[in-house]
Design an enzyme around this catalytic site. Structure first.
Site, mmCIF file in Angstrom:
data_model
loop_
_atom_site.group_PDB
_atom_site.id
_atom_site.type_symbol
_atom_site.label_atom_id
_atom_site.label_comp_id
_atom_site.label_asym_id
_atom_site.label_seq_id
_atom_site.Cartn_x
_atom_site.Cartn_y
_atom_site.Cartn_z
ATOM 1 N N ASP A 128 -1.635 -4.209 -0.390
ATOM 2 C CA ASP A 128 -2.478 -3.469 0.553
ATOM 3 C C ASP A 128 -3.923 -3.968 0.625
ATOM 4 O O ASP A 128 -4.570 -4.161 -0.414
ATOM 5 C CB ASP A 128 -2.550 -1.993 0.154
ATOM 6 C CG ASP A 128 -1.197 -1.325 0.063
ATOM 7 O OD1 ASP A 128 -0.181 -2.012 0.193
ATOM 8 O OD2 ASP A 128 -1.172 -0.100 -0.155
ATOM 9 N N ASP A 173 -3.903 7.035 -1.972
ATOM 10 C CA ASP A 173 -4.471 6.223 -0.890
ATOM 11 C C ASP A 173 -5.571 6.958 -0.117
ATOM 12 O O ASP A 173 -5.469 7.176 1.099
ATOM 13 C CB ASP A 173 -3.387 5.768 0.090
ATOM 14 C CG ASP A 173 -2.188 5.132 -0.587
ATOM 15 O OD1 ASP A 173 -2.358 4.610 -1.702
ATOM 16 O OD2 ASP A 173 -1.086 5.168 -0.016
ATOM 17 N N GLU A 232 2.257 7.049 3.397
ATOM 18 C CA GLU A 232 1.296 6.237 2.649
ATOM 19 C C GLU A 232 0.156 5.780 3.565
ATOM 20 O O GLU A 232 0.290 5.709 4.780
ATOM 21 C CB GLU A 232 1.992 5.016 2.041
ATOM 22 C CG GLU A 232 2.944 5.371 0.913
ATOM 23 C CD GLU A 232 3.238 4.183 0.009
ATOM 24 O OE1 GLU A 232 3.055 4.317 -1.207
ATOM 25 O OE2 GLU A 232 3.661 3.126 0.528
ATOM 26 N N GLN A 260 -4.992 -5.276 -3.159
ATOM 27 C CA GLN A 260 -4.159 -5.121 -4.339
ATOM 28 C C GLN A 260 -3.723 -6.499 -4.839
ATOM 29 O O GLN A 260 -3.239 -7.331 -4.066
ATOM 30 C CB GLN A 260 -2.932 -4.286 -4.000
ATOM 31 C CG GLN A 260 -3.252 -2.864 -3.556
ATOM 32 C CD GLN A 260 -3.503 -1.952 -4.726
ATOM 33 O OE1 GLN A 260 -2.591 -1.571 -5.427
ATOM 34 N NE2 GLN A 260 -4.747 -1.618 -4.939
ATOM 35 N N TYR A 283 -4.627 1.712 -7.641
ATOM 36 C CA TYR A 283 -3.897 1.720 -6.377
ATOM 37 C C TYR A 283 -4.869 1.777 -5.193
ATOM 38 O O TYR A 283 -6.080 1.696 -5.351
ATOM 39 C CB TYR A 283 -2.915 2.888 -6.353
ATOM 40 C CG TYR A 283 -1.613 2.613 -7.096
ATOM 41 C CD1 TYR A 283 -1.506 1.587 -8.034
ATOM 42 C CD2 TYR A 283 -0.489 3.389 -6.868
ATOM 43 C CE1 TYR A 283 -0.321 1.344 -8.705
ATOM 44 C CE2 TYR A 283 0.712 3.148 -7.531
ATOM 45 C CZ TYR A 283 0.789 2.128 -8.451
ATOM 46 O OH TYR A 283 1.974 1.890 -9.117
#
Length: 478
Positions: free
Chosen positions: A43, A171, A224, A59, A102
């Site tokens: 991501d 997220d 997400e 990421q 994350y």
């Protein structure tokens, strides 16, 4: 940097130095897309413009091309063409994110950069890691210069999310309206239905739950990477839902990405339009957008997907995936369009212009090119062939991308489109991004042909058309 981060940094630099030559020798490495130096990328995170530079975090799993423990890598640019690979920005070095930093977003406020992200923690034991055994902490760090960051501060824990939520809440995307700040988080509830949680704050640190954003009918089990995007007179929510069942030519990937228009106020009463996939190709997920100083809404996505059912051959050389070209988002005639940034025209070198004739073979001389074909009259059918076995076709109102062996398991994807005025193809060493009608529809895919096939052929076309093919130079990365 704390001692654990210092230790991890040393290990990563040593690993990169030992493996970078092997990775860079791979002929499938891309020329004008962001990739991780080695290993895995997914991501895009923390996209923003700050003090004269565009910042792209992402990421990163350096030692595991199949994906593993996540860091935030960092690169910067002033023009989207010349890039600097910066030091890693975030390490999984605290009790709140020890199993991965994350995804998250950037907020530029009061001359500081704030990065909000999810810290992943998985407990040892007999857990399902859906409703038990997992922490999804929301954390924030900040910076005066975009390179040196404050210590981490936890602002939300599992206990701060609504009681009906599973352990999958992550997220954060944060923005400011007036003197208030808002945050959306992707979520999965205990009934395995996807939704988005909305929070607000007066000081960027203390957050209160406001509302849930969800569809009347179930749309997958997990949402997400939510993003609330405001245009002049329209607002959309963009997200990546998991768990949609295929419906004909719709929702054929393992997971999807798309948007819905929002009517009303998400803080109280609202309604959502139908869900529309924003990219029709094989490899697009987890996009994020930001508004730059020129007023453009710029989006970058992950050119990949989690849990894919096919193998990418690049893993054999120690790397996998990339980020898409940055695209400007526009709403035209009630539909979101994606247009490659004008800066990419700086990559153009030689150009070949032609009138489209059936079965005309155009020698592109490189796999890194941009091809533009425009139709001056109504087109009923079209077929374009390129690379080893890639076919783009249009017939009876349906546009299809078909891949043969070079798809490595990817077969075909289609979209219904009323009329076709133009096809714009960006080809890089192992990917294609195809824009129809100035970005009305887009197909993004990886493709792995095993030979230098640089021929582009228009071998079926019933209409008058003209074309241009530009050879494209590489990014400069230091």
């Amino acid at each position: 940097m704390n001692p654990l981060a210092t230790h991890l940094s040393s290990l990563i630099k040593e690993f990169e130095e030992d493996n970078i030559c092997k990775v860079n020798k791979d002929p499938l490495r891309l020329n004008y897309h962001i990739m991780a130096p080695v290993g895995w990328i997914n991501d895009p995170n923390g996209l923003c413009e700050f003090k004269g530079k565009y910042h792209v975090f992402y990421q990163y799993s350096p030692s595991e091309p199949q994906g593993g423990l996540k860091y935030w890598a960092h690169c910067t640019t002033a023009d989207f063409i010349n890039w600097t690979q910066e030091e890693i920005a975030l390490y999984p070095d605290s009790i709140y994110d020890c199993h991965g930093v994350y995804s998250g977003s950037a907020l530029i406020d009061e001359d500081r950069m704030y990065l909000y992200y999810t810290g992943n923690v998985k407990h040892d034991g007999d857990y399902d890691y859906i409703n038990s055994g997992r922490e999804q902490n929301t954390l924030v760090i900040s910076s005066e210069d975009g390179y040196n960051f404050s210590s981490k501060q936890i602002i939300l824990r599992n206990s701060d999310y609504p009681e009906n939520m599973s352990n999958h809440v992550r997220d954060p995307k944060v923005w400011r309206e007036g003197d208030s700040y808002y945050m959306v988080l992707g979520a999965r509830d205990k009934n395995s239905e996807g939704e988005v949680l909305l929070y607000n704050s007066k000081n960027k640190i203390n957050w209160q739950y406001l509302n849930s954003i969800k569809t009347k009918e179930k749309l997958g089990y997990m949402w997400e990477c939510p993003d609330i995007i405001k245009f002049e007179d329209k607002t959309i929510i963009m997200l990546s839902p998991q768990g949609l069942e295929a419906e004909g030519i719709l929702y054929n990937n393992v997971y999807q990405t798309g948007y819905m228009f929002i009517e009303g106020d998400i803080k109280s009463e609202y309604s959502l339009s139908e869900f529309v996939e924003i990219d029709r190709g094989f490899d697009f997920y987890a996009p994020q957008s930001f508004k730059d100083s020129k007023g453009r809404r710029i989006m970058i996505g992950w050119m990949g997907l989690p849990d894919i059912p096919y193998k990418n051959p690049t893993t054999e050389n120690g790397w996998q995936h990339a980020l898409t070209m940055p695209r400007e988002l526009k709403v035209i005639n009630g539909k979101v369009h994606q247009v490659p940034l004008v800066e990419f025209e700086k990559l153009r070198s030689s150009v070949y212009q032609f009138d489209v004739n059936n079965d005309e073979a155009i020698q592109c001389n490189t796999r890194s090119f941009e091809a533009i074909i425009e139709f001056s009259e109504k087109i009923e059918h079209l077929k374009i062939s390129l690379r080893k076995d890639v076919h783009l076709s249009y017939s009876e109102g349906t546009f299809t991308m078909s891949l043969g062996e070079s798809g490595f398991g990817r077969d075909s994807r289609s979209v219904n489109i009323d009329s076709l005025q133009s096809v714009r193809i960006f080809s890089d060493e192992s990917c294609l991004e195809v824009f129809l009608n100035n970005g009305e529809e887009v197909f993004t895919t990886r493709v792995y042909d095993d030979k230098e096939d640089t021929i582009l052929t228009v071998n079926q076309c019933n209409a008058k058309a003209t074309g241009k093919v530009y050879s494209l130079n590489k990014f400069s990365i230091k």
